[in-house]
Design a protein around this motif. Structure first.
Motif, mmCIF file in Angstrom:
data_model
loop_
_atom_site.group_PDB
_atom_site.id
_atom_site.type_symbol
_atom_site.label_atom_id
_atom_site.label_comp_id
_atom_site.label_asym_id
_atom_site.label_seq_id
_atom_site.Cartn_x
_atom_site.Cartn_y
_atom_site.Cartn_z
ATOM 1 N N UNK A 1 -11.469 -1.517 15.175
ATOM 2 C CA UNK A 1 -10.303 -1.209 14.370
ATOM 3 C C UNK A 1 -10.689 -0.170 13.312
ATOM 4 N N UNK A 2 -9.766 0.672 12.984
ATOM 5 C CA UNK A 2 -9.995 1.717 11.996
ATOM 6 C C UNK A 2 -10.091 1.130 10.591
ATOM 7 N N UNK A 3 -10.457 1.991 9.665
ATOM 8 C CA UNK A 3 -10.493 1.593 8.260
ATOM 9 C C UNK A 3 -9.088 1.243 7.790
ATOM 10 N N UNK A 4 -9.025 0.280 6.893
ATOM 11 C CA UNK A 4 -7.767 -0.102 6.261
ATOM 12 C C UNK A 4 -7.940 0.159 4.769
ATOM 13 N N UNK A 5 -7.198 1.123 4.273
ATOM 14 C CA UNK A 5 -7.361 1.542 2.886
ATOM 15 C C UNK A 5 -6.590 0.653 1.922
ATOM 16 N N UNK A 6 -7.258 0.338 0.816
ATOM 17 C CA UNK A 6 -6.676 -0.435 -0.280
ATOM 18 C C UNK A 6 -6.871 0.416 -1.536
ATOM 19 N N UNK A 7 -5.812 1.095 -1.959
ATOM 20 C CA UNK A 7 -5.860 1.974 -3.129
ATOM 21 C C UNK A 7 -5.254 1.221 -4.305
ATOM 22 N N UNK A 8 -5.972 1.191 -5.440
ATOM 23 C CA UNK A 8 -5.449 0.428 -6.560
ATOM 24 C C UNK A 8 -6.010 0.915 -7.892
ATOM 25 N N UNK A 9 -5.336 0.470 -8.943
ATOM 26 C CA UNK A 9 -5.774 0.654 -10.317
ATOM 27 C C UNK A 9 -5.749 -0.713 -10.966
ATOM 28 N N UNK A 10 -6.788 -1.041 -11.719
ATOM 29 C CA UNK A 10 -6.858 -2.343 -12.379
ATOM 30 C C UNK A 10 -7.386 -2.154 -13.789
ATOM 31 N N UNK A 11 -6.606 -2.604 -14.767
ATOM 32 C CA UNK A 11 -7.009 -2.462 -16.159
ATOM 33 C C UNK A 11 -7.903 -3.595 -16.635
ATOM 34 N N UNK A 12 -7.526 -4.831 -16.335
ATOM 35 C CA UNK A 12 -8.278 -5.994 -16.811
ATOM 36 C C UNK A 12 -9.126 -6.628 -15.715
ATOM 37 N N UNK A 13 -8.965 -6.181 -14.491
ATOM 38 C CA UNK A 13 -9.708 -6.736 -13.368
ATOM 39 C C UNK A 13 -8.896 -7.675 -12.488
ATOM 40 N N UNK A 14 -7.723 -8.105 -12.964
ATOM 41 C CA UNK A 14 -6.926 -9.048 -12.176
ATOM 42 C C UNK A 14 -6.414 -8.440 -10.878
ATOM 43 N N UNK A 15 -5.939 -7.210 -10.929
ATOM 44 C CA UNK A 15 -5.481 -6.545 -9.702
ATOM 45 C C UNK A 15 -6.675 -6.259 -8.789
ATOM 46 N N UNK A 16 -7.838 -6.016 -9.374
ATOM 47 C CA UNK A 16 -9.064 -5.852 -8.584
ATOM 48 C C UNK A 16 -9.426 -7.119 -7.830
ATOM 49 N N UNK B 1 -2.541 10.024 4.467
ATOM 50 C CA UNK B 1 -1.514 10.681 5.273
ATOM 51 C C UNK B 1 -1.585 10.342 6.750
ATOM 52 N N UNK B 2 -2.766 10.207 7.291
ATOM 53 C CA UNK B 2 -2.927 9.996 8.733
ATOM 54 C C UNK B 2 -3.033 8.529 9.117
ATOM 55 N N UNK B 3 -2.828 7.622 8.160
ATOM 56 C CA UNK B 3 -2.920 6.202 8.462
ATOM 57 C C UNK B 3 -1.532 5.604 8.670
ATOM 58 N N UNK B 4 -1.462 4.571 9.488
ATOM 59 C CA UNK B 4 -0.183 3.895 9.750
ATOM 60 C C UNK B 4 0.177 2.934 8.637
ATOM 61 N N UNK B 5 -0.849 2.311 8.044
ATOM 62 C CA UNK B 5 -0.613 1.263 7.056
ATOM 63 C C UNK B 5 -1.727 1.271 6.018
ATOM 64 N N UNK B 6 -1.366 0.952 4.785
ATOM 65 C CA UNK B 6 -2.343 0.881 3.699
ATOM 66 C C UNK B 6 -1.756 0.031 2.581
ATOM 67 N N UNK B 7 -2.611 -0.301 1.600
ATOM 68 C CA UNK B 7 -2.171 -1.103 0.462
ATOM 69 C C UNK B 7 -2.249 -0.280 -0.806
ATOM 70 N N UNK B 8 -1.316 -0.540 -1.711
ATOM 71 C CA UNK B 8 -1.300 0.052 -3.039
ATOM 72 C C UNK B 8 -1.191 -1.076 -4.053
ATOM 73 N N UNK B 9 -2.057 -1.055 -5.063
ATOM 74 C CA UNK B 9 -2.028 -2.097 -6.073
ATOM 75 C C UNK B 9 -2.064 -1.550 -7.481
ATOM 76 N N UNK B 10 -1.255 -2.164 -8.348
ATOM 77 C CA UNK B 10 -1.210 -1.773 -9.752
ATOM 78 C C UNK B 10 -0.593 -2.917 -10.551
#
Length: 145
Positions: free
Chosen positions: A1-16, A47-56
């Motif tokens: 399976x290909x890479x599954x990207x998880x892009x996020x920003x976390x200020x206090x670490x909770x979203x991390x 851009x070339x991925x079908x699915x990914x995660x975004x967290x904030x």
């Protein structure tokens, strides 16, 4: 399976913490999670991925973090149509309005939000919230196939 990207920003670490649990779900489903730091990564990698995660997490008056995450999300909006996106984040006040707005924003850009809504955790994710994140990671990995 290909890479599954998880892009996020976390200020206090909770979203991390949530991102780590999502990665566990991706791995359990046979995927290879890869974290993206939105402060240094370009959204172009998605851009070339079908699915990914975004967290904030929720910031200010229930909004996305403005200096790094908001510009990243604006880039994603330009190519979100047809993508499957898992949204997640933590909050300390309010009722989750920022996540409902973010979900509407991504669906308005033509994306399908995995599970139909973003996943939120109040403050530090407890065991139930972590389990929900693992489940979201599994669904994300399935969507990325």
């Amino acid at each position: 399976m290909a890479k599954v990207f998880i892009a996020f920003w976390s200020g206090t670490g909770n979203t991390g913490i949530m991102a780590e649990a999502i990665a566990k779900g991706v791995t359990a489903a046979g995927g290879t999670p890869e974290f993206l730091d939105v402060e240094s990564a370009s959204a172009d990698i998605l851009k070339e991925t079908k699915a990914f995660a975004l967290g904030c997490p929720s910031m200010g008056v229930e909004q996305l973090e403005e200096s790094a995450m908001e510009p990243f999300v604006e880039e994603v909006e330009a190519f979100a149509s047809g993508k499957q996106i898992a949204l997640f984040g933590s909050y300390g006040w309010g009722d989750g309005e920022w996540m409902r707005d973010w979900t509407d924003r991504m669906t308005g850009a033509g994306a399908k939000v995995i599970d139909g809504e973003g996943l939120i955790a109040h403050e530090t994710p407890d065991d139930d919230a972590k389990a929900d994140c693992v489940s979201l990671g599994k669904a994300l990995a399935a969507a990325a196939e």
